[in-house]
Scaffold this active site. Sequence first.
Site, short mmCIF file in Angstrom:
data_model
loop_
_atom_site.label_atom_id
_atom_site.label_comp_id
_atom_site.label_asym_id
_atom_site.label_seq_id
_atom_site.Cartn_x
_atom_site.Cartn_y
_atom_site.Cartn_z
N LYS A 13 0.83 -1.20 0.00
CA LYS A 13 0.00 0.00 0.00
C LYS A 13 0.87 1.26 0.00
O LYS A 13 0.66 2.17 -0.80
CB LYS A 13 -0.92 -0.02 1.23
CG LYS A 13 -2.04 0.99 1.15
CD LYS A 13 -2.90 0.99 2.42
CE LYS A 13 -3.64 -0.30 2.66
NZ LYS A 13 -5.08 -0.21 2.43
N ARG A 52 -3.42 2.83 8.48
CA ARG A 52 -3.70 1.54 7.82
C ARG A 52 -2.47 0.66 7.85
O ARG A 52 -1.35 1.14 7.71
CB ARG A 52 -4.08 1.77 6.36
CG ARG A 52 -5.38 2.51 6.14
CD ARG A 52 -5.62 2.66 4.64
NE ARG A 52 -6.99 3.00 4.34
CZ ARG A 52 -7.42 4.24 4.16
NH1 ARG A 52 -6.59 5.25 4.25
NH2 ARG A 52 -8.68 4.48 3.87
N GLY A 110 -5.86 -10.97 7.28
CA GLY A 110 -5.88 -11.37 8.68
C GLY A 110 -5.48 -10.27 9.64
O GLY A 110 -5.60 -10.41 10.86
N MET A 144 -4.92 -6.17 11.26
CA MET A 144 -5.64 -4.93 11.48
C MET A 144 -5.65 -4.16 10.17
O MET A 144 -4.66 -4.06 9.49
CB MET A 144 -4.96 -4.05 12.53
CG MET A 144 -5.85 -2.89 12.89
SD MET A 144 -4.97 -1.45 13.49
CE MET A 144 -4.98 -0.43 12.03
N ARG A 200 -3.49 -1.24 -6.43
CA ARG A 200 -2.62 -2.42 -6.41
C ARG A 200 -3.05 -3.30 -7.56
O ARG A 200 -4.16 -3.16 -8.09
CB ARG A 200 -2.74 -3.16 -5.08
CG ARG A 200 -4.14 -3.62 -4.78
CD ARG A 200 -4.23 -4.29 -3.42
NE ARG A 200 -5.62 -4.54 -3.09
CZ ARG A 200 -6.05 -4.92 -1.90
NH1 ARG A 200 -5.19 -5.09 -0.91
NH2 ARG A 200 -7.31 -5.16 -1.68
N HIS A 239 -15.51 -9.02 2.09
CA HIS A 239 -14.49 -9.96 2.55
C HIS A 239 -14.70 -11.35 1.95
O HIS A 239 -13.79 -11.96 1.39
CB HIS A 239 -14.55 -10.04 4.08
CG HIS A 239 -13.57 -10.99 4.66
ND1 HIS A 239 -13.88 -12.30 4.95
CD2 HIS A 239 -12.27 -10.84 4.97
CE1 HIS A 239 -12.82 -12.90 5.44
NE2 HIS A 239 -11.82 -12.04 5.46
N SER A 254 13.75 -41.81 -12.47
CA SER A 254 12.59 -40.97 -12.17
C SER A 254 12.54 -40.80 -10.65
O SER A 254 12.52 -41.79 -9.92
CB SER A 254 11.31 -41.64 -12.67
OG SER A 254 10.20 -40.84 -12.35
N CYS A 283 8.35 -38.11 -10.59
CA CYS A 283 6.97 -38.59 -10.65
C CYS A 283 6.29 -38.61 -9.29
O CYS A 283 5.15 -39.06 -9.17
CB CYS A 283 6.89 -39.95 -11.32
SG CYS A 283 7.72 -41.23 -10.39
N TYR A 343 11.83 -33.97 -17.54
CA TYR A 343 10.37 -33.86 -17.48
C TYR A 343 9.88 -33.93 -16.04
O TYR A 343 10.59 -34.37 -15.14
CB TYR A 343 9.69 -34.97 -18.31
CG TYR A 343 9.87 -36.37 -17.76
CD1 TYR A 343 8.99 -36.89 -16.81
CD2 TYR A 343 10.93 -37.17 -18.19
CE1 TYR A 343 9.16 -38.16 -16.29
CE2 TYR A 343 11.11 -38.44 -17.67
CZ TYR A 343 10.22 -38.94 -16.72
OH TYR A 343 10.39 -40.18 -16.20
C1 PEP Z 1 7.13 -41.94 -5.01
O1 PEP Z 1 7.52 -42.62 -4.07
O2 PEP Z 1 7.37 -40.74 -5.14
C2 PEP Z 1 6.31 -42.56 -6.06
C3 PEP Z 1 5.94 -41.87 -7.11
O3 PEP Z 1 5.89 -43.84 -5.84
P1 PEP Z 1 4.63 -44.19 -4.89
O4 PEP Z 1 3.96 -42.92 -4.56
O5 PEP Z 1 3.80 -45.11 -5.69
O6 PEP Z 1 5.32 -44.86 -3.75
#
Ligand code: PEP
Length: 892
Positions: free
Chosen positions: A25, A95, A104, A106, A351, A467, A776, A843, A863
């Site tokens: 602000k 303010r 949350g 004042m 803002r 709010h 992975s 993953c 990835y």
């Molecule tokens: C992990 O452990 O991150 C994973 C992808 O395998 P799971 O969640 O199946 O144990």
Amino acid sequence: MKWVYSFGEGSGEGDASMKHLLGGKGANLAEMASLGLPVPPGFTITTEVCTAFYDNDRQYPDGLKAQVAAAIATVGAAVGRVFGDADKPLLVSVRSGARASMPGMMDTVLNLGLTDETVKGLASLAGDERFAYDSYRRFIQMYSNVVLELDHHEFEDILETYKEERDYFLDTELSADDWKSIVASYKGVVEKVRGKPFPQDPTEQIWGAIGAVFGSWRNDRAETYRRLHNIPESWGTAVNVQAMVFGNMGDTSATGVAFTRNPSTGENEYYGEFLINAQGEDVVAGIRTPQPLTKSAREAMGEEDPSLEEAMPKAYGELTAVFDKLEKHYRDMQDIEFTIQENKLWMLQTRNGKRTAKAAMKIAVDLCQEGLINREEAVLRVEPGSLDQLLHPSLDPNAPRDLVLAGLPASPGAASGEVVFSADEAERLSQEGRKVILVRVETSPEDIHGMHAAQAIVTARGGMTSHAAVVARGMGRPCVCGAGDLKIDKSGAFFTAGGRQVNKGDCVTVDGSAGKVFFGEVATMQPELSGDFATLMGWADNVRRMAVRANADTPHDAQVARNFGAQGIGLCRTEHMFFDAERIVAVREMILAEDKAGREAALAKLLPMQRSDFEDIFRVMSGLPVTVRLLDPPLHEFLPHSDDEIEEVAKSSGMDAQKLKDRAHKLQEFNPMLGHRGCRLGVSYPEIYEMQARAIVEAACTIAEETGERVTPEIMVPLVAKSEELSFLKKRIDDVASAVLKERNATLDYLVGTMIELPRAALTADEIAGDAEFFSFGTNDLTQTTFGLSRDDSASFLPDYLRRNILERDPFVTIDTQGVGALMEVAVEKGRKTRPQIKLGICGEHGGDPDSITFVENLGLDYVSCSPYRAPIARLAAAQAKLEERASSSNA
Ligand code: PEP
Ligand code: MG
């Protein structure tokens, strides 16, 4: 040290880049003042004062008092007033203003500086006694509430009774004498509750207010808000003190809030609300229902009372000129507070406006097309996590519905649940796994936890900027506000609307996009992801380096993943293919078999099921890579528990039930997560993984033939700790694959790799990479094993860690970069040392978390893989991570 920064007509000591020091602000007030916009003069006490205050046992730093006194004098001089002077009193607003807006804390004290003496001066200066005493009663109530911590009801009851006794309906009907009498009663209440009179020294008042702002930085509500929004406590808040301008000086005065574009839809139209003869808190508190700014909005709503455009055309013209100037300057949609005092416009705040995901998309694309920002900036303008809202369902237009209530469409999306009337109950029931709709007269920051726990929110009072509306939009909860027909019974057992009664616990459906509430559950539909969404995602995909894959175990998930732009499957958990009631019996038979022959019999039943599953998935994903993880069943999830389940397996396998029971008992583990799971199962019973490898390779050959497209399975071995485990299993997988390819006289590109989900695997990744063609990161298990923290049990005590700031983030949601992340860095480095071209992905659940995606972008993974619904979030987050990395390396 400089603790105080001043701003006023035409100049500011700070600017918009100084949010860390002046708060959002304060920084923007200084910037607006420098731009020559009409900003009442004032000053900002910096966030460093807040930090020093807490570091020093709640003592203010040396020099602060003198700097504040000097700044007040300067403000007074600028407006020809003197703070505390009986004839020409300077009144100020105080303010809070943190770096990020924080509901949350004042918020505001207005009209500060009024006392029994100065109120008379104000009356004669304004030539309006009624206005002066109206301001004084507002001040006493606000100050007593936020600084002295008296309840609002103490004051509201007095006013209500006073009005009832005299047959007044609106506050505007009260005269100067009425307000004087109210003021006397208010002061009486304060004295009674506190045992001390209401402070009559303006200097005491201002330090009371400053202290309340700094004190509120650490109140429970602010702490909850910070935790939910990951705002560090170390940031602190600033305090803004500004000369008062008055929206309550009669019918040529007004106050309002506005957005330069529609924050709900993103439409390029002025949008906002105002009240004539009122002060700011009247708009936000929802006590009077505000009017729309523009004539077209008023007509669309079927309202009678004039819009600002019609009521005060000159001030409206000035305001829209300011909107345009601010948008061009900030190159973004602005959220503005303004006051009109006797036809003169004053700007109190600007803002970057909060907006729904849908609006964020549209505004980013539009601003780019208007030439204000480029495509890469547009990509950075949408918060990836907010896309969740777009991926939320809407009501099926063909579903039957039974309208109970209508209000304002305050936050889009549709959800059903049972009606509750308190935030605590909403939280409690949702912890039991129930879906609730929070229904309130209005909401306040005390309700945040309940709003978070609810599927949707409905309020009787308040406008689009109340709010409830602001918070719900930020949280992505559907919300209907200002549903005037809604009457919540005092008992808290039911509400009525239009003559109908809805009980606590009854199911309703909220359509936040239409502002409607329906009785019962109404069918919903998935959103259409075209238009601005597709445009922006396309721009994101152009800058993104990492690929985005999805974790999908079924053809349906795979299809959703493809629709959401996933470029392959990064994790197909084969044990999930067996949760089906029919199949689990065969799996149990395999697990419980006493010998290899028994196991092979069970595996022979599973092979065709697996093969056809893989065929279906490969078909959906044709042309894209699919990582299939070999079986990783934590045994406790698969062992039969009841006698019926044992009986089923006995029937299917021909084994004796008692023997089966004994065997199941023997297989029970104390620590299944650290037990006979993952590749350990493959090491004990290689025939299981051999069956799976056969099913994968056969299915891949079939689908490659059928579609003529490349099918590239990536066979993934779970929970490897030692390279020898992988070598042992890889040989068997390769042998099966060669055998199948020979049988079918086919060729196939497939990879064999492993998950990195144990610290030992990360630390010996150079050895493991000898056999692994890809890694992975299974960051779920890697987090579990690095912290020694059970994935299944930690939810009960992790909140304590978060509350006590021992952990800043839940490590199962966002990668703990210092520990788990450090292991990942080691694994990447060592893996590449052995195999420079090794393919790297993630993953675990973290693959869909924007902050974790930033981390793995910097790690150089190829990835990320996440749940199908999060794929768009990951695409955008990966693009932003790439852009940020580029920006920081060009700065370096
Ligand atoms: C992990 O452990 O991150 C994973 C992808 O395998 P799971 O969640 O199946 O144990
Ligand atoms: Mg795992």
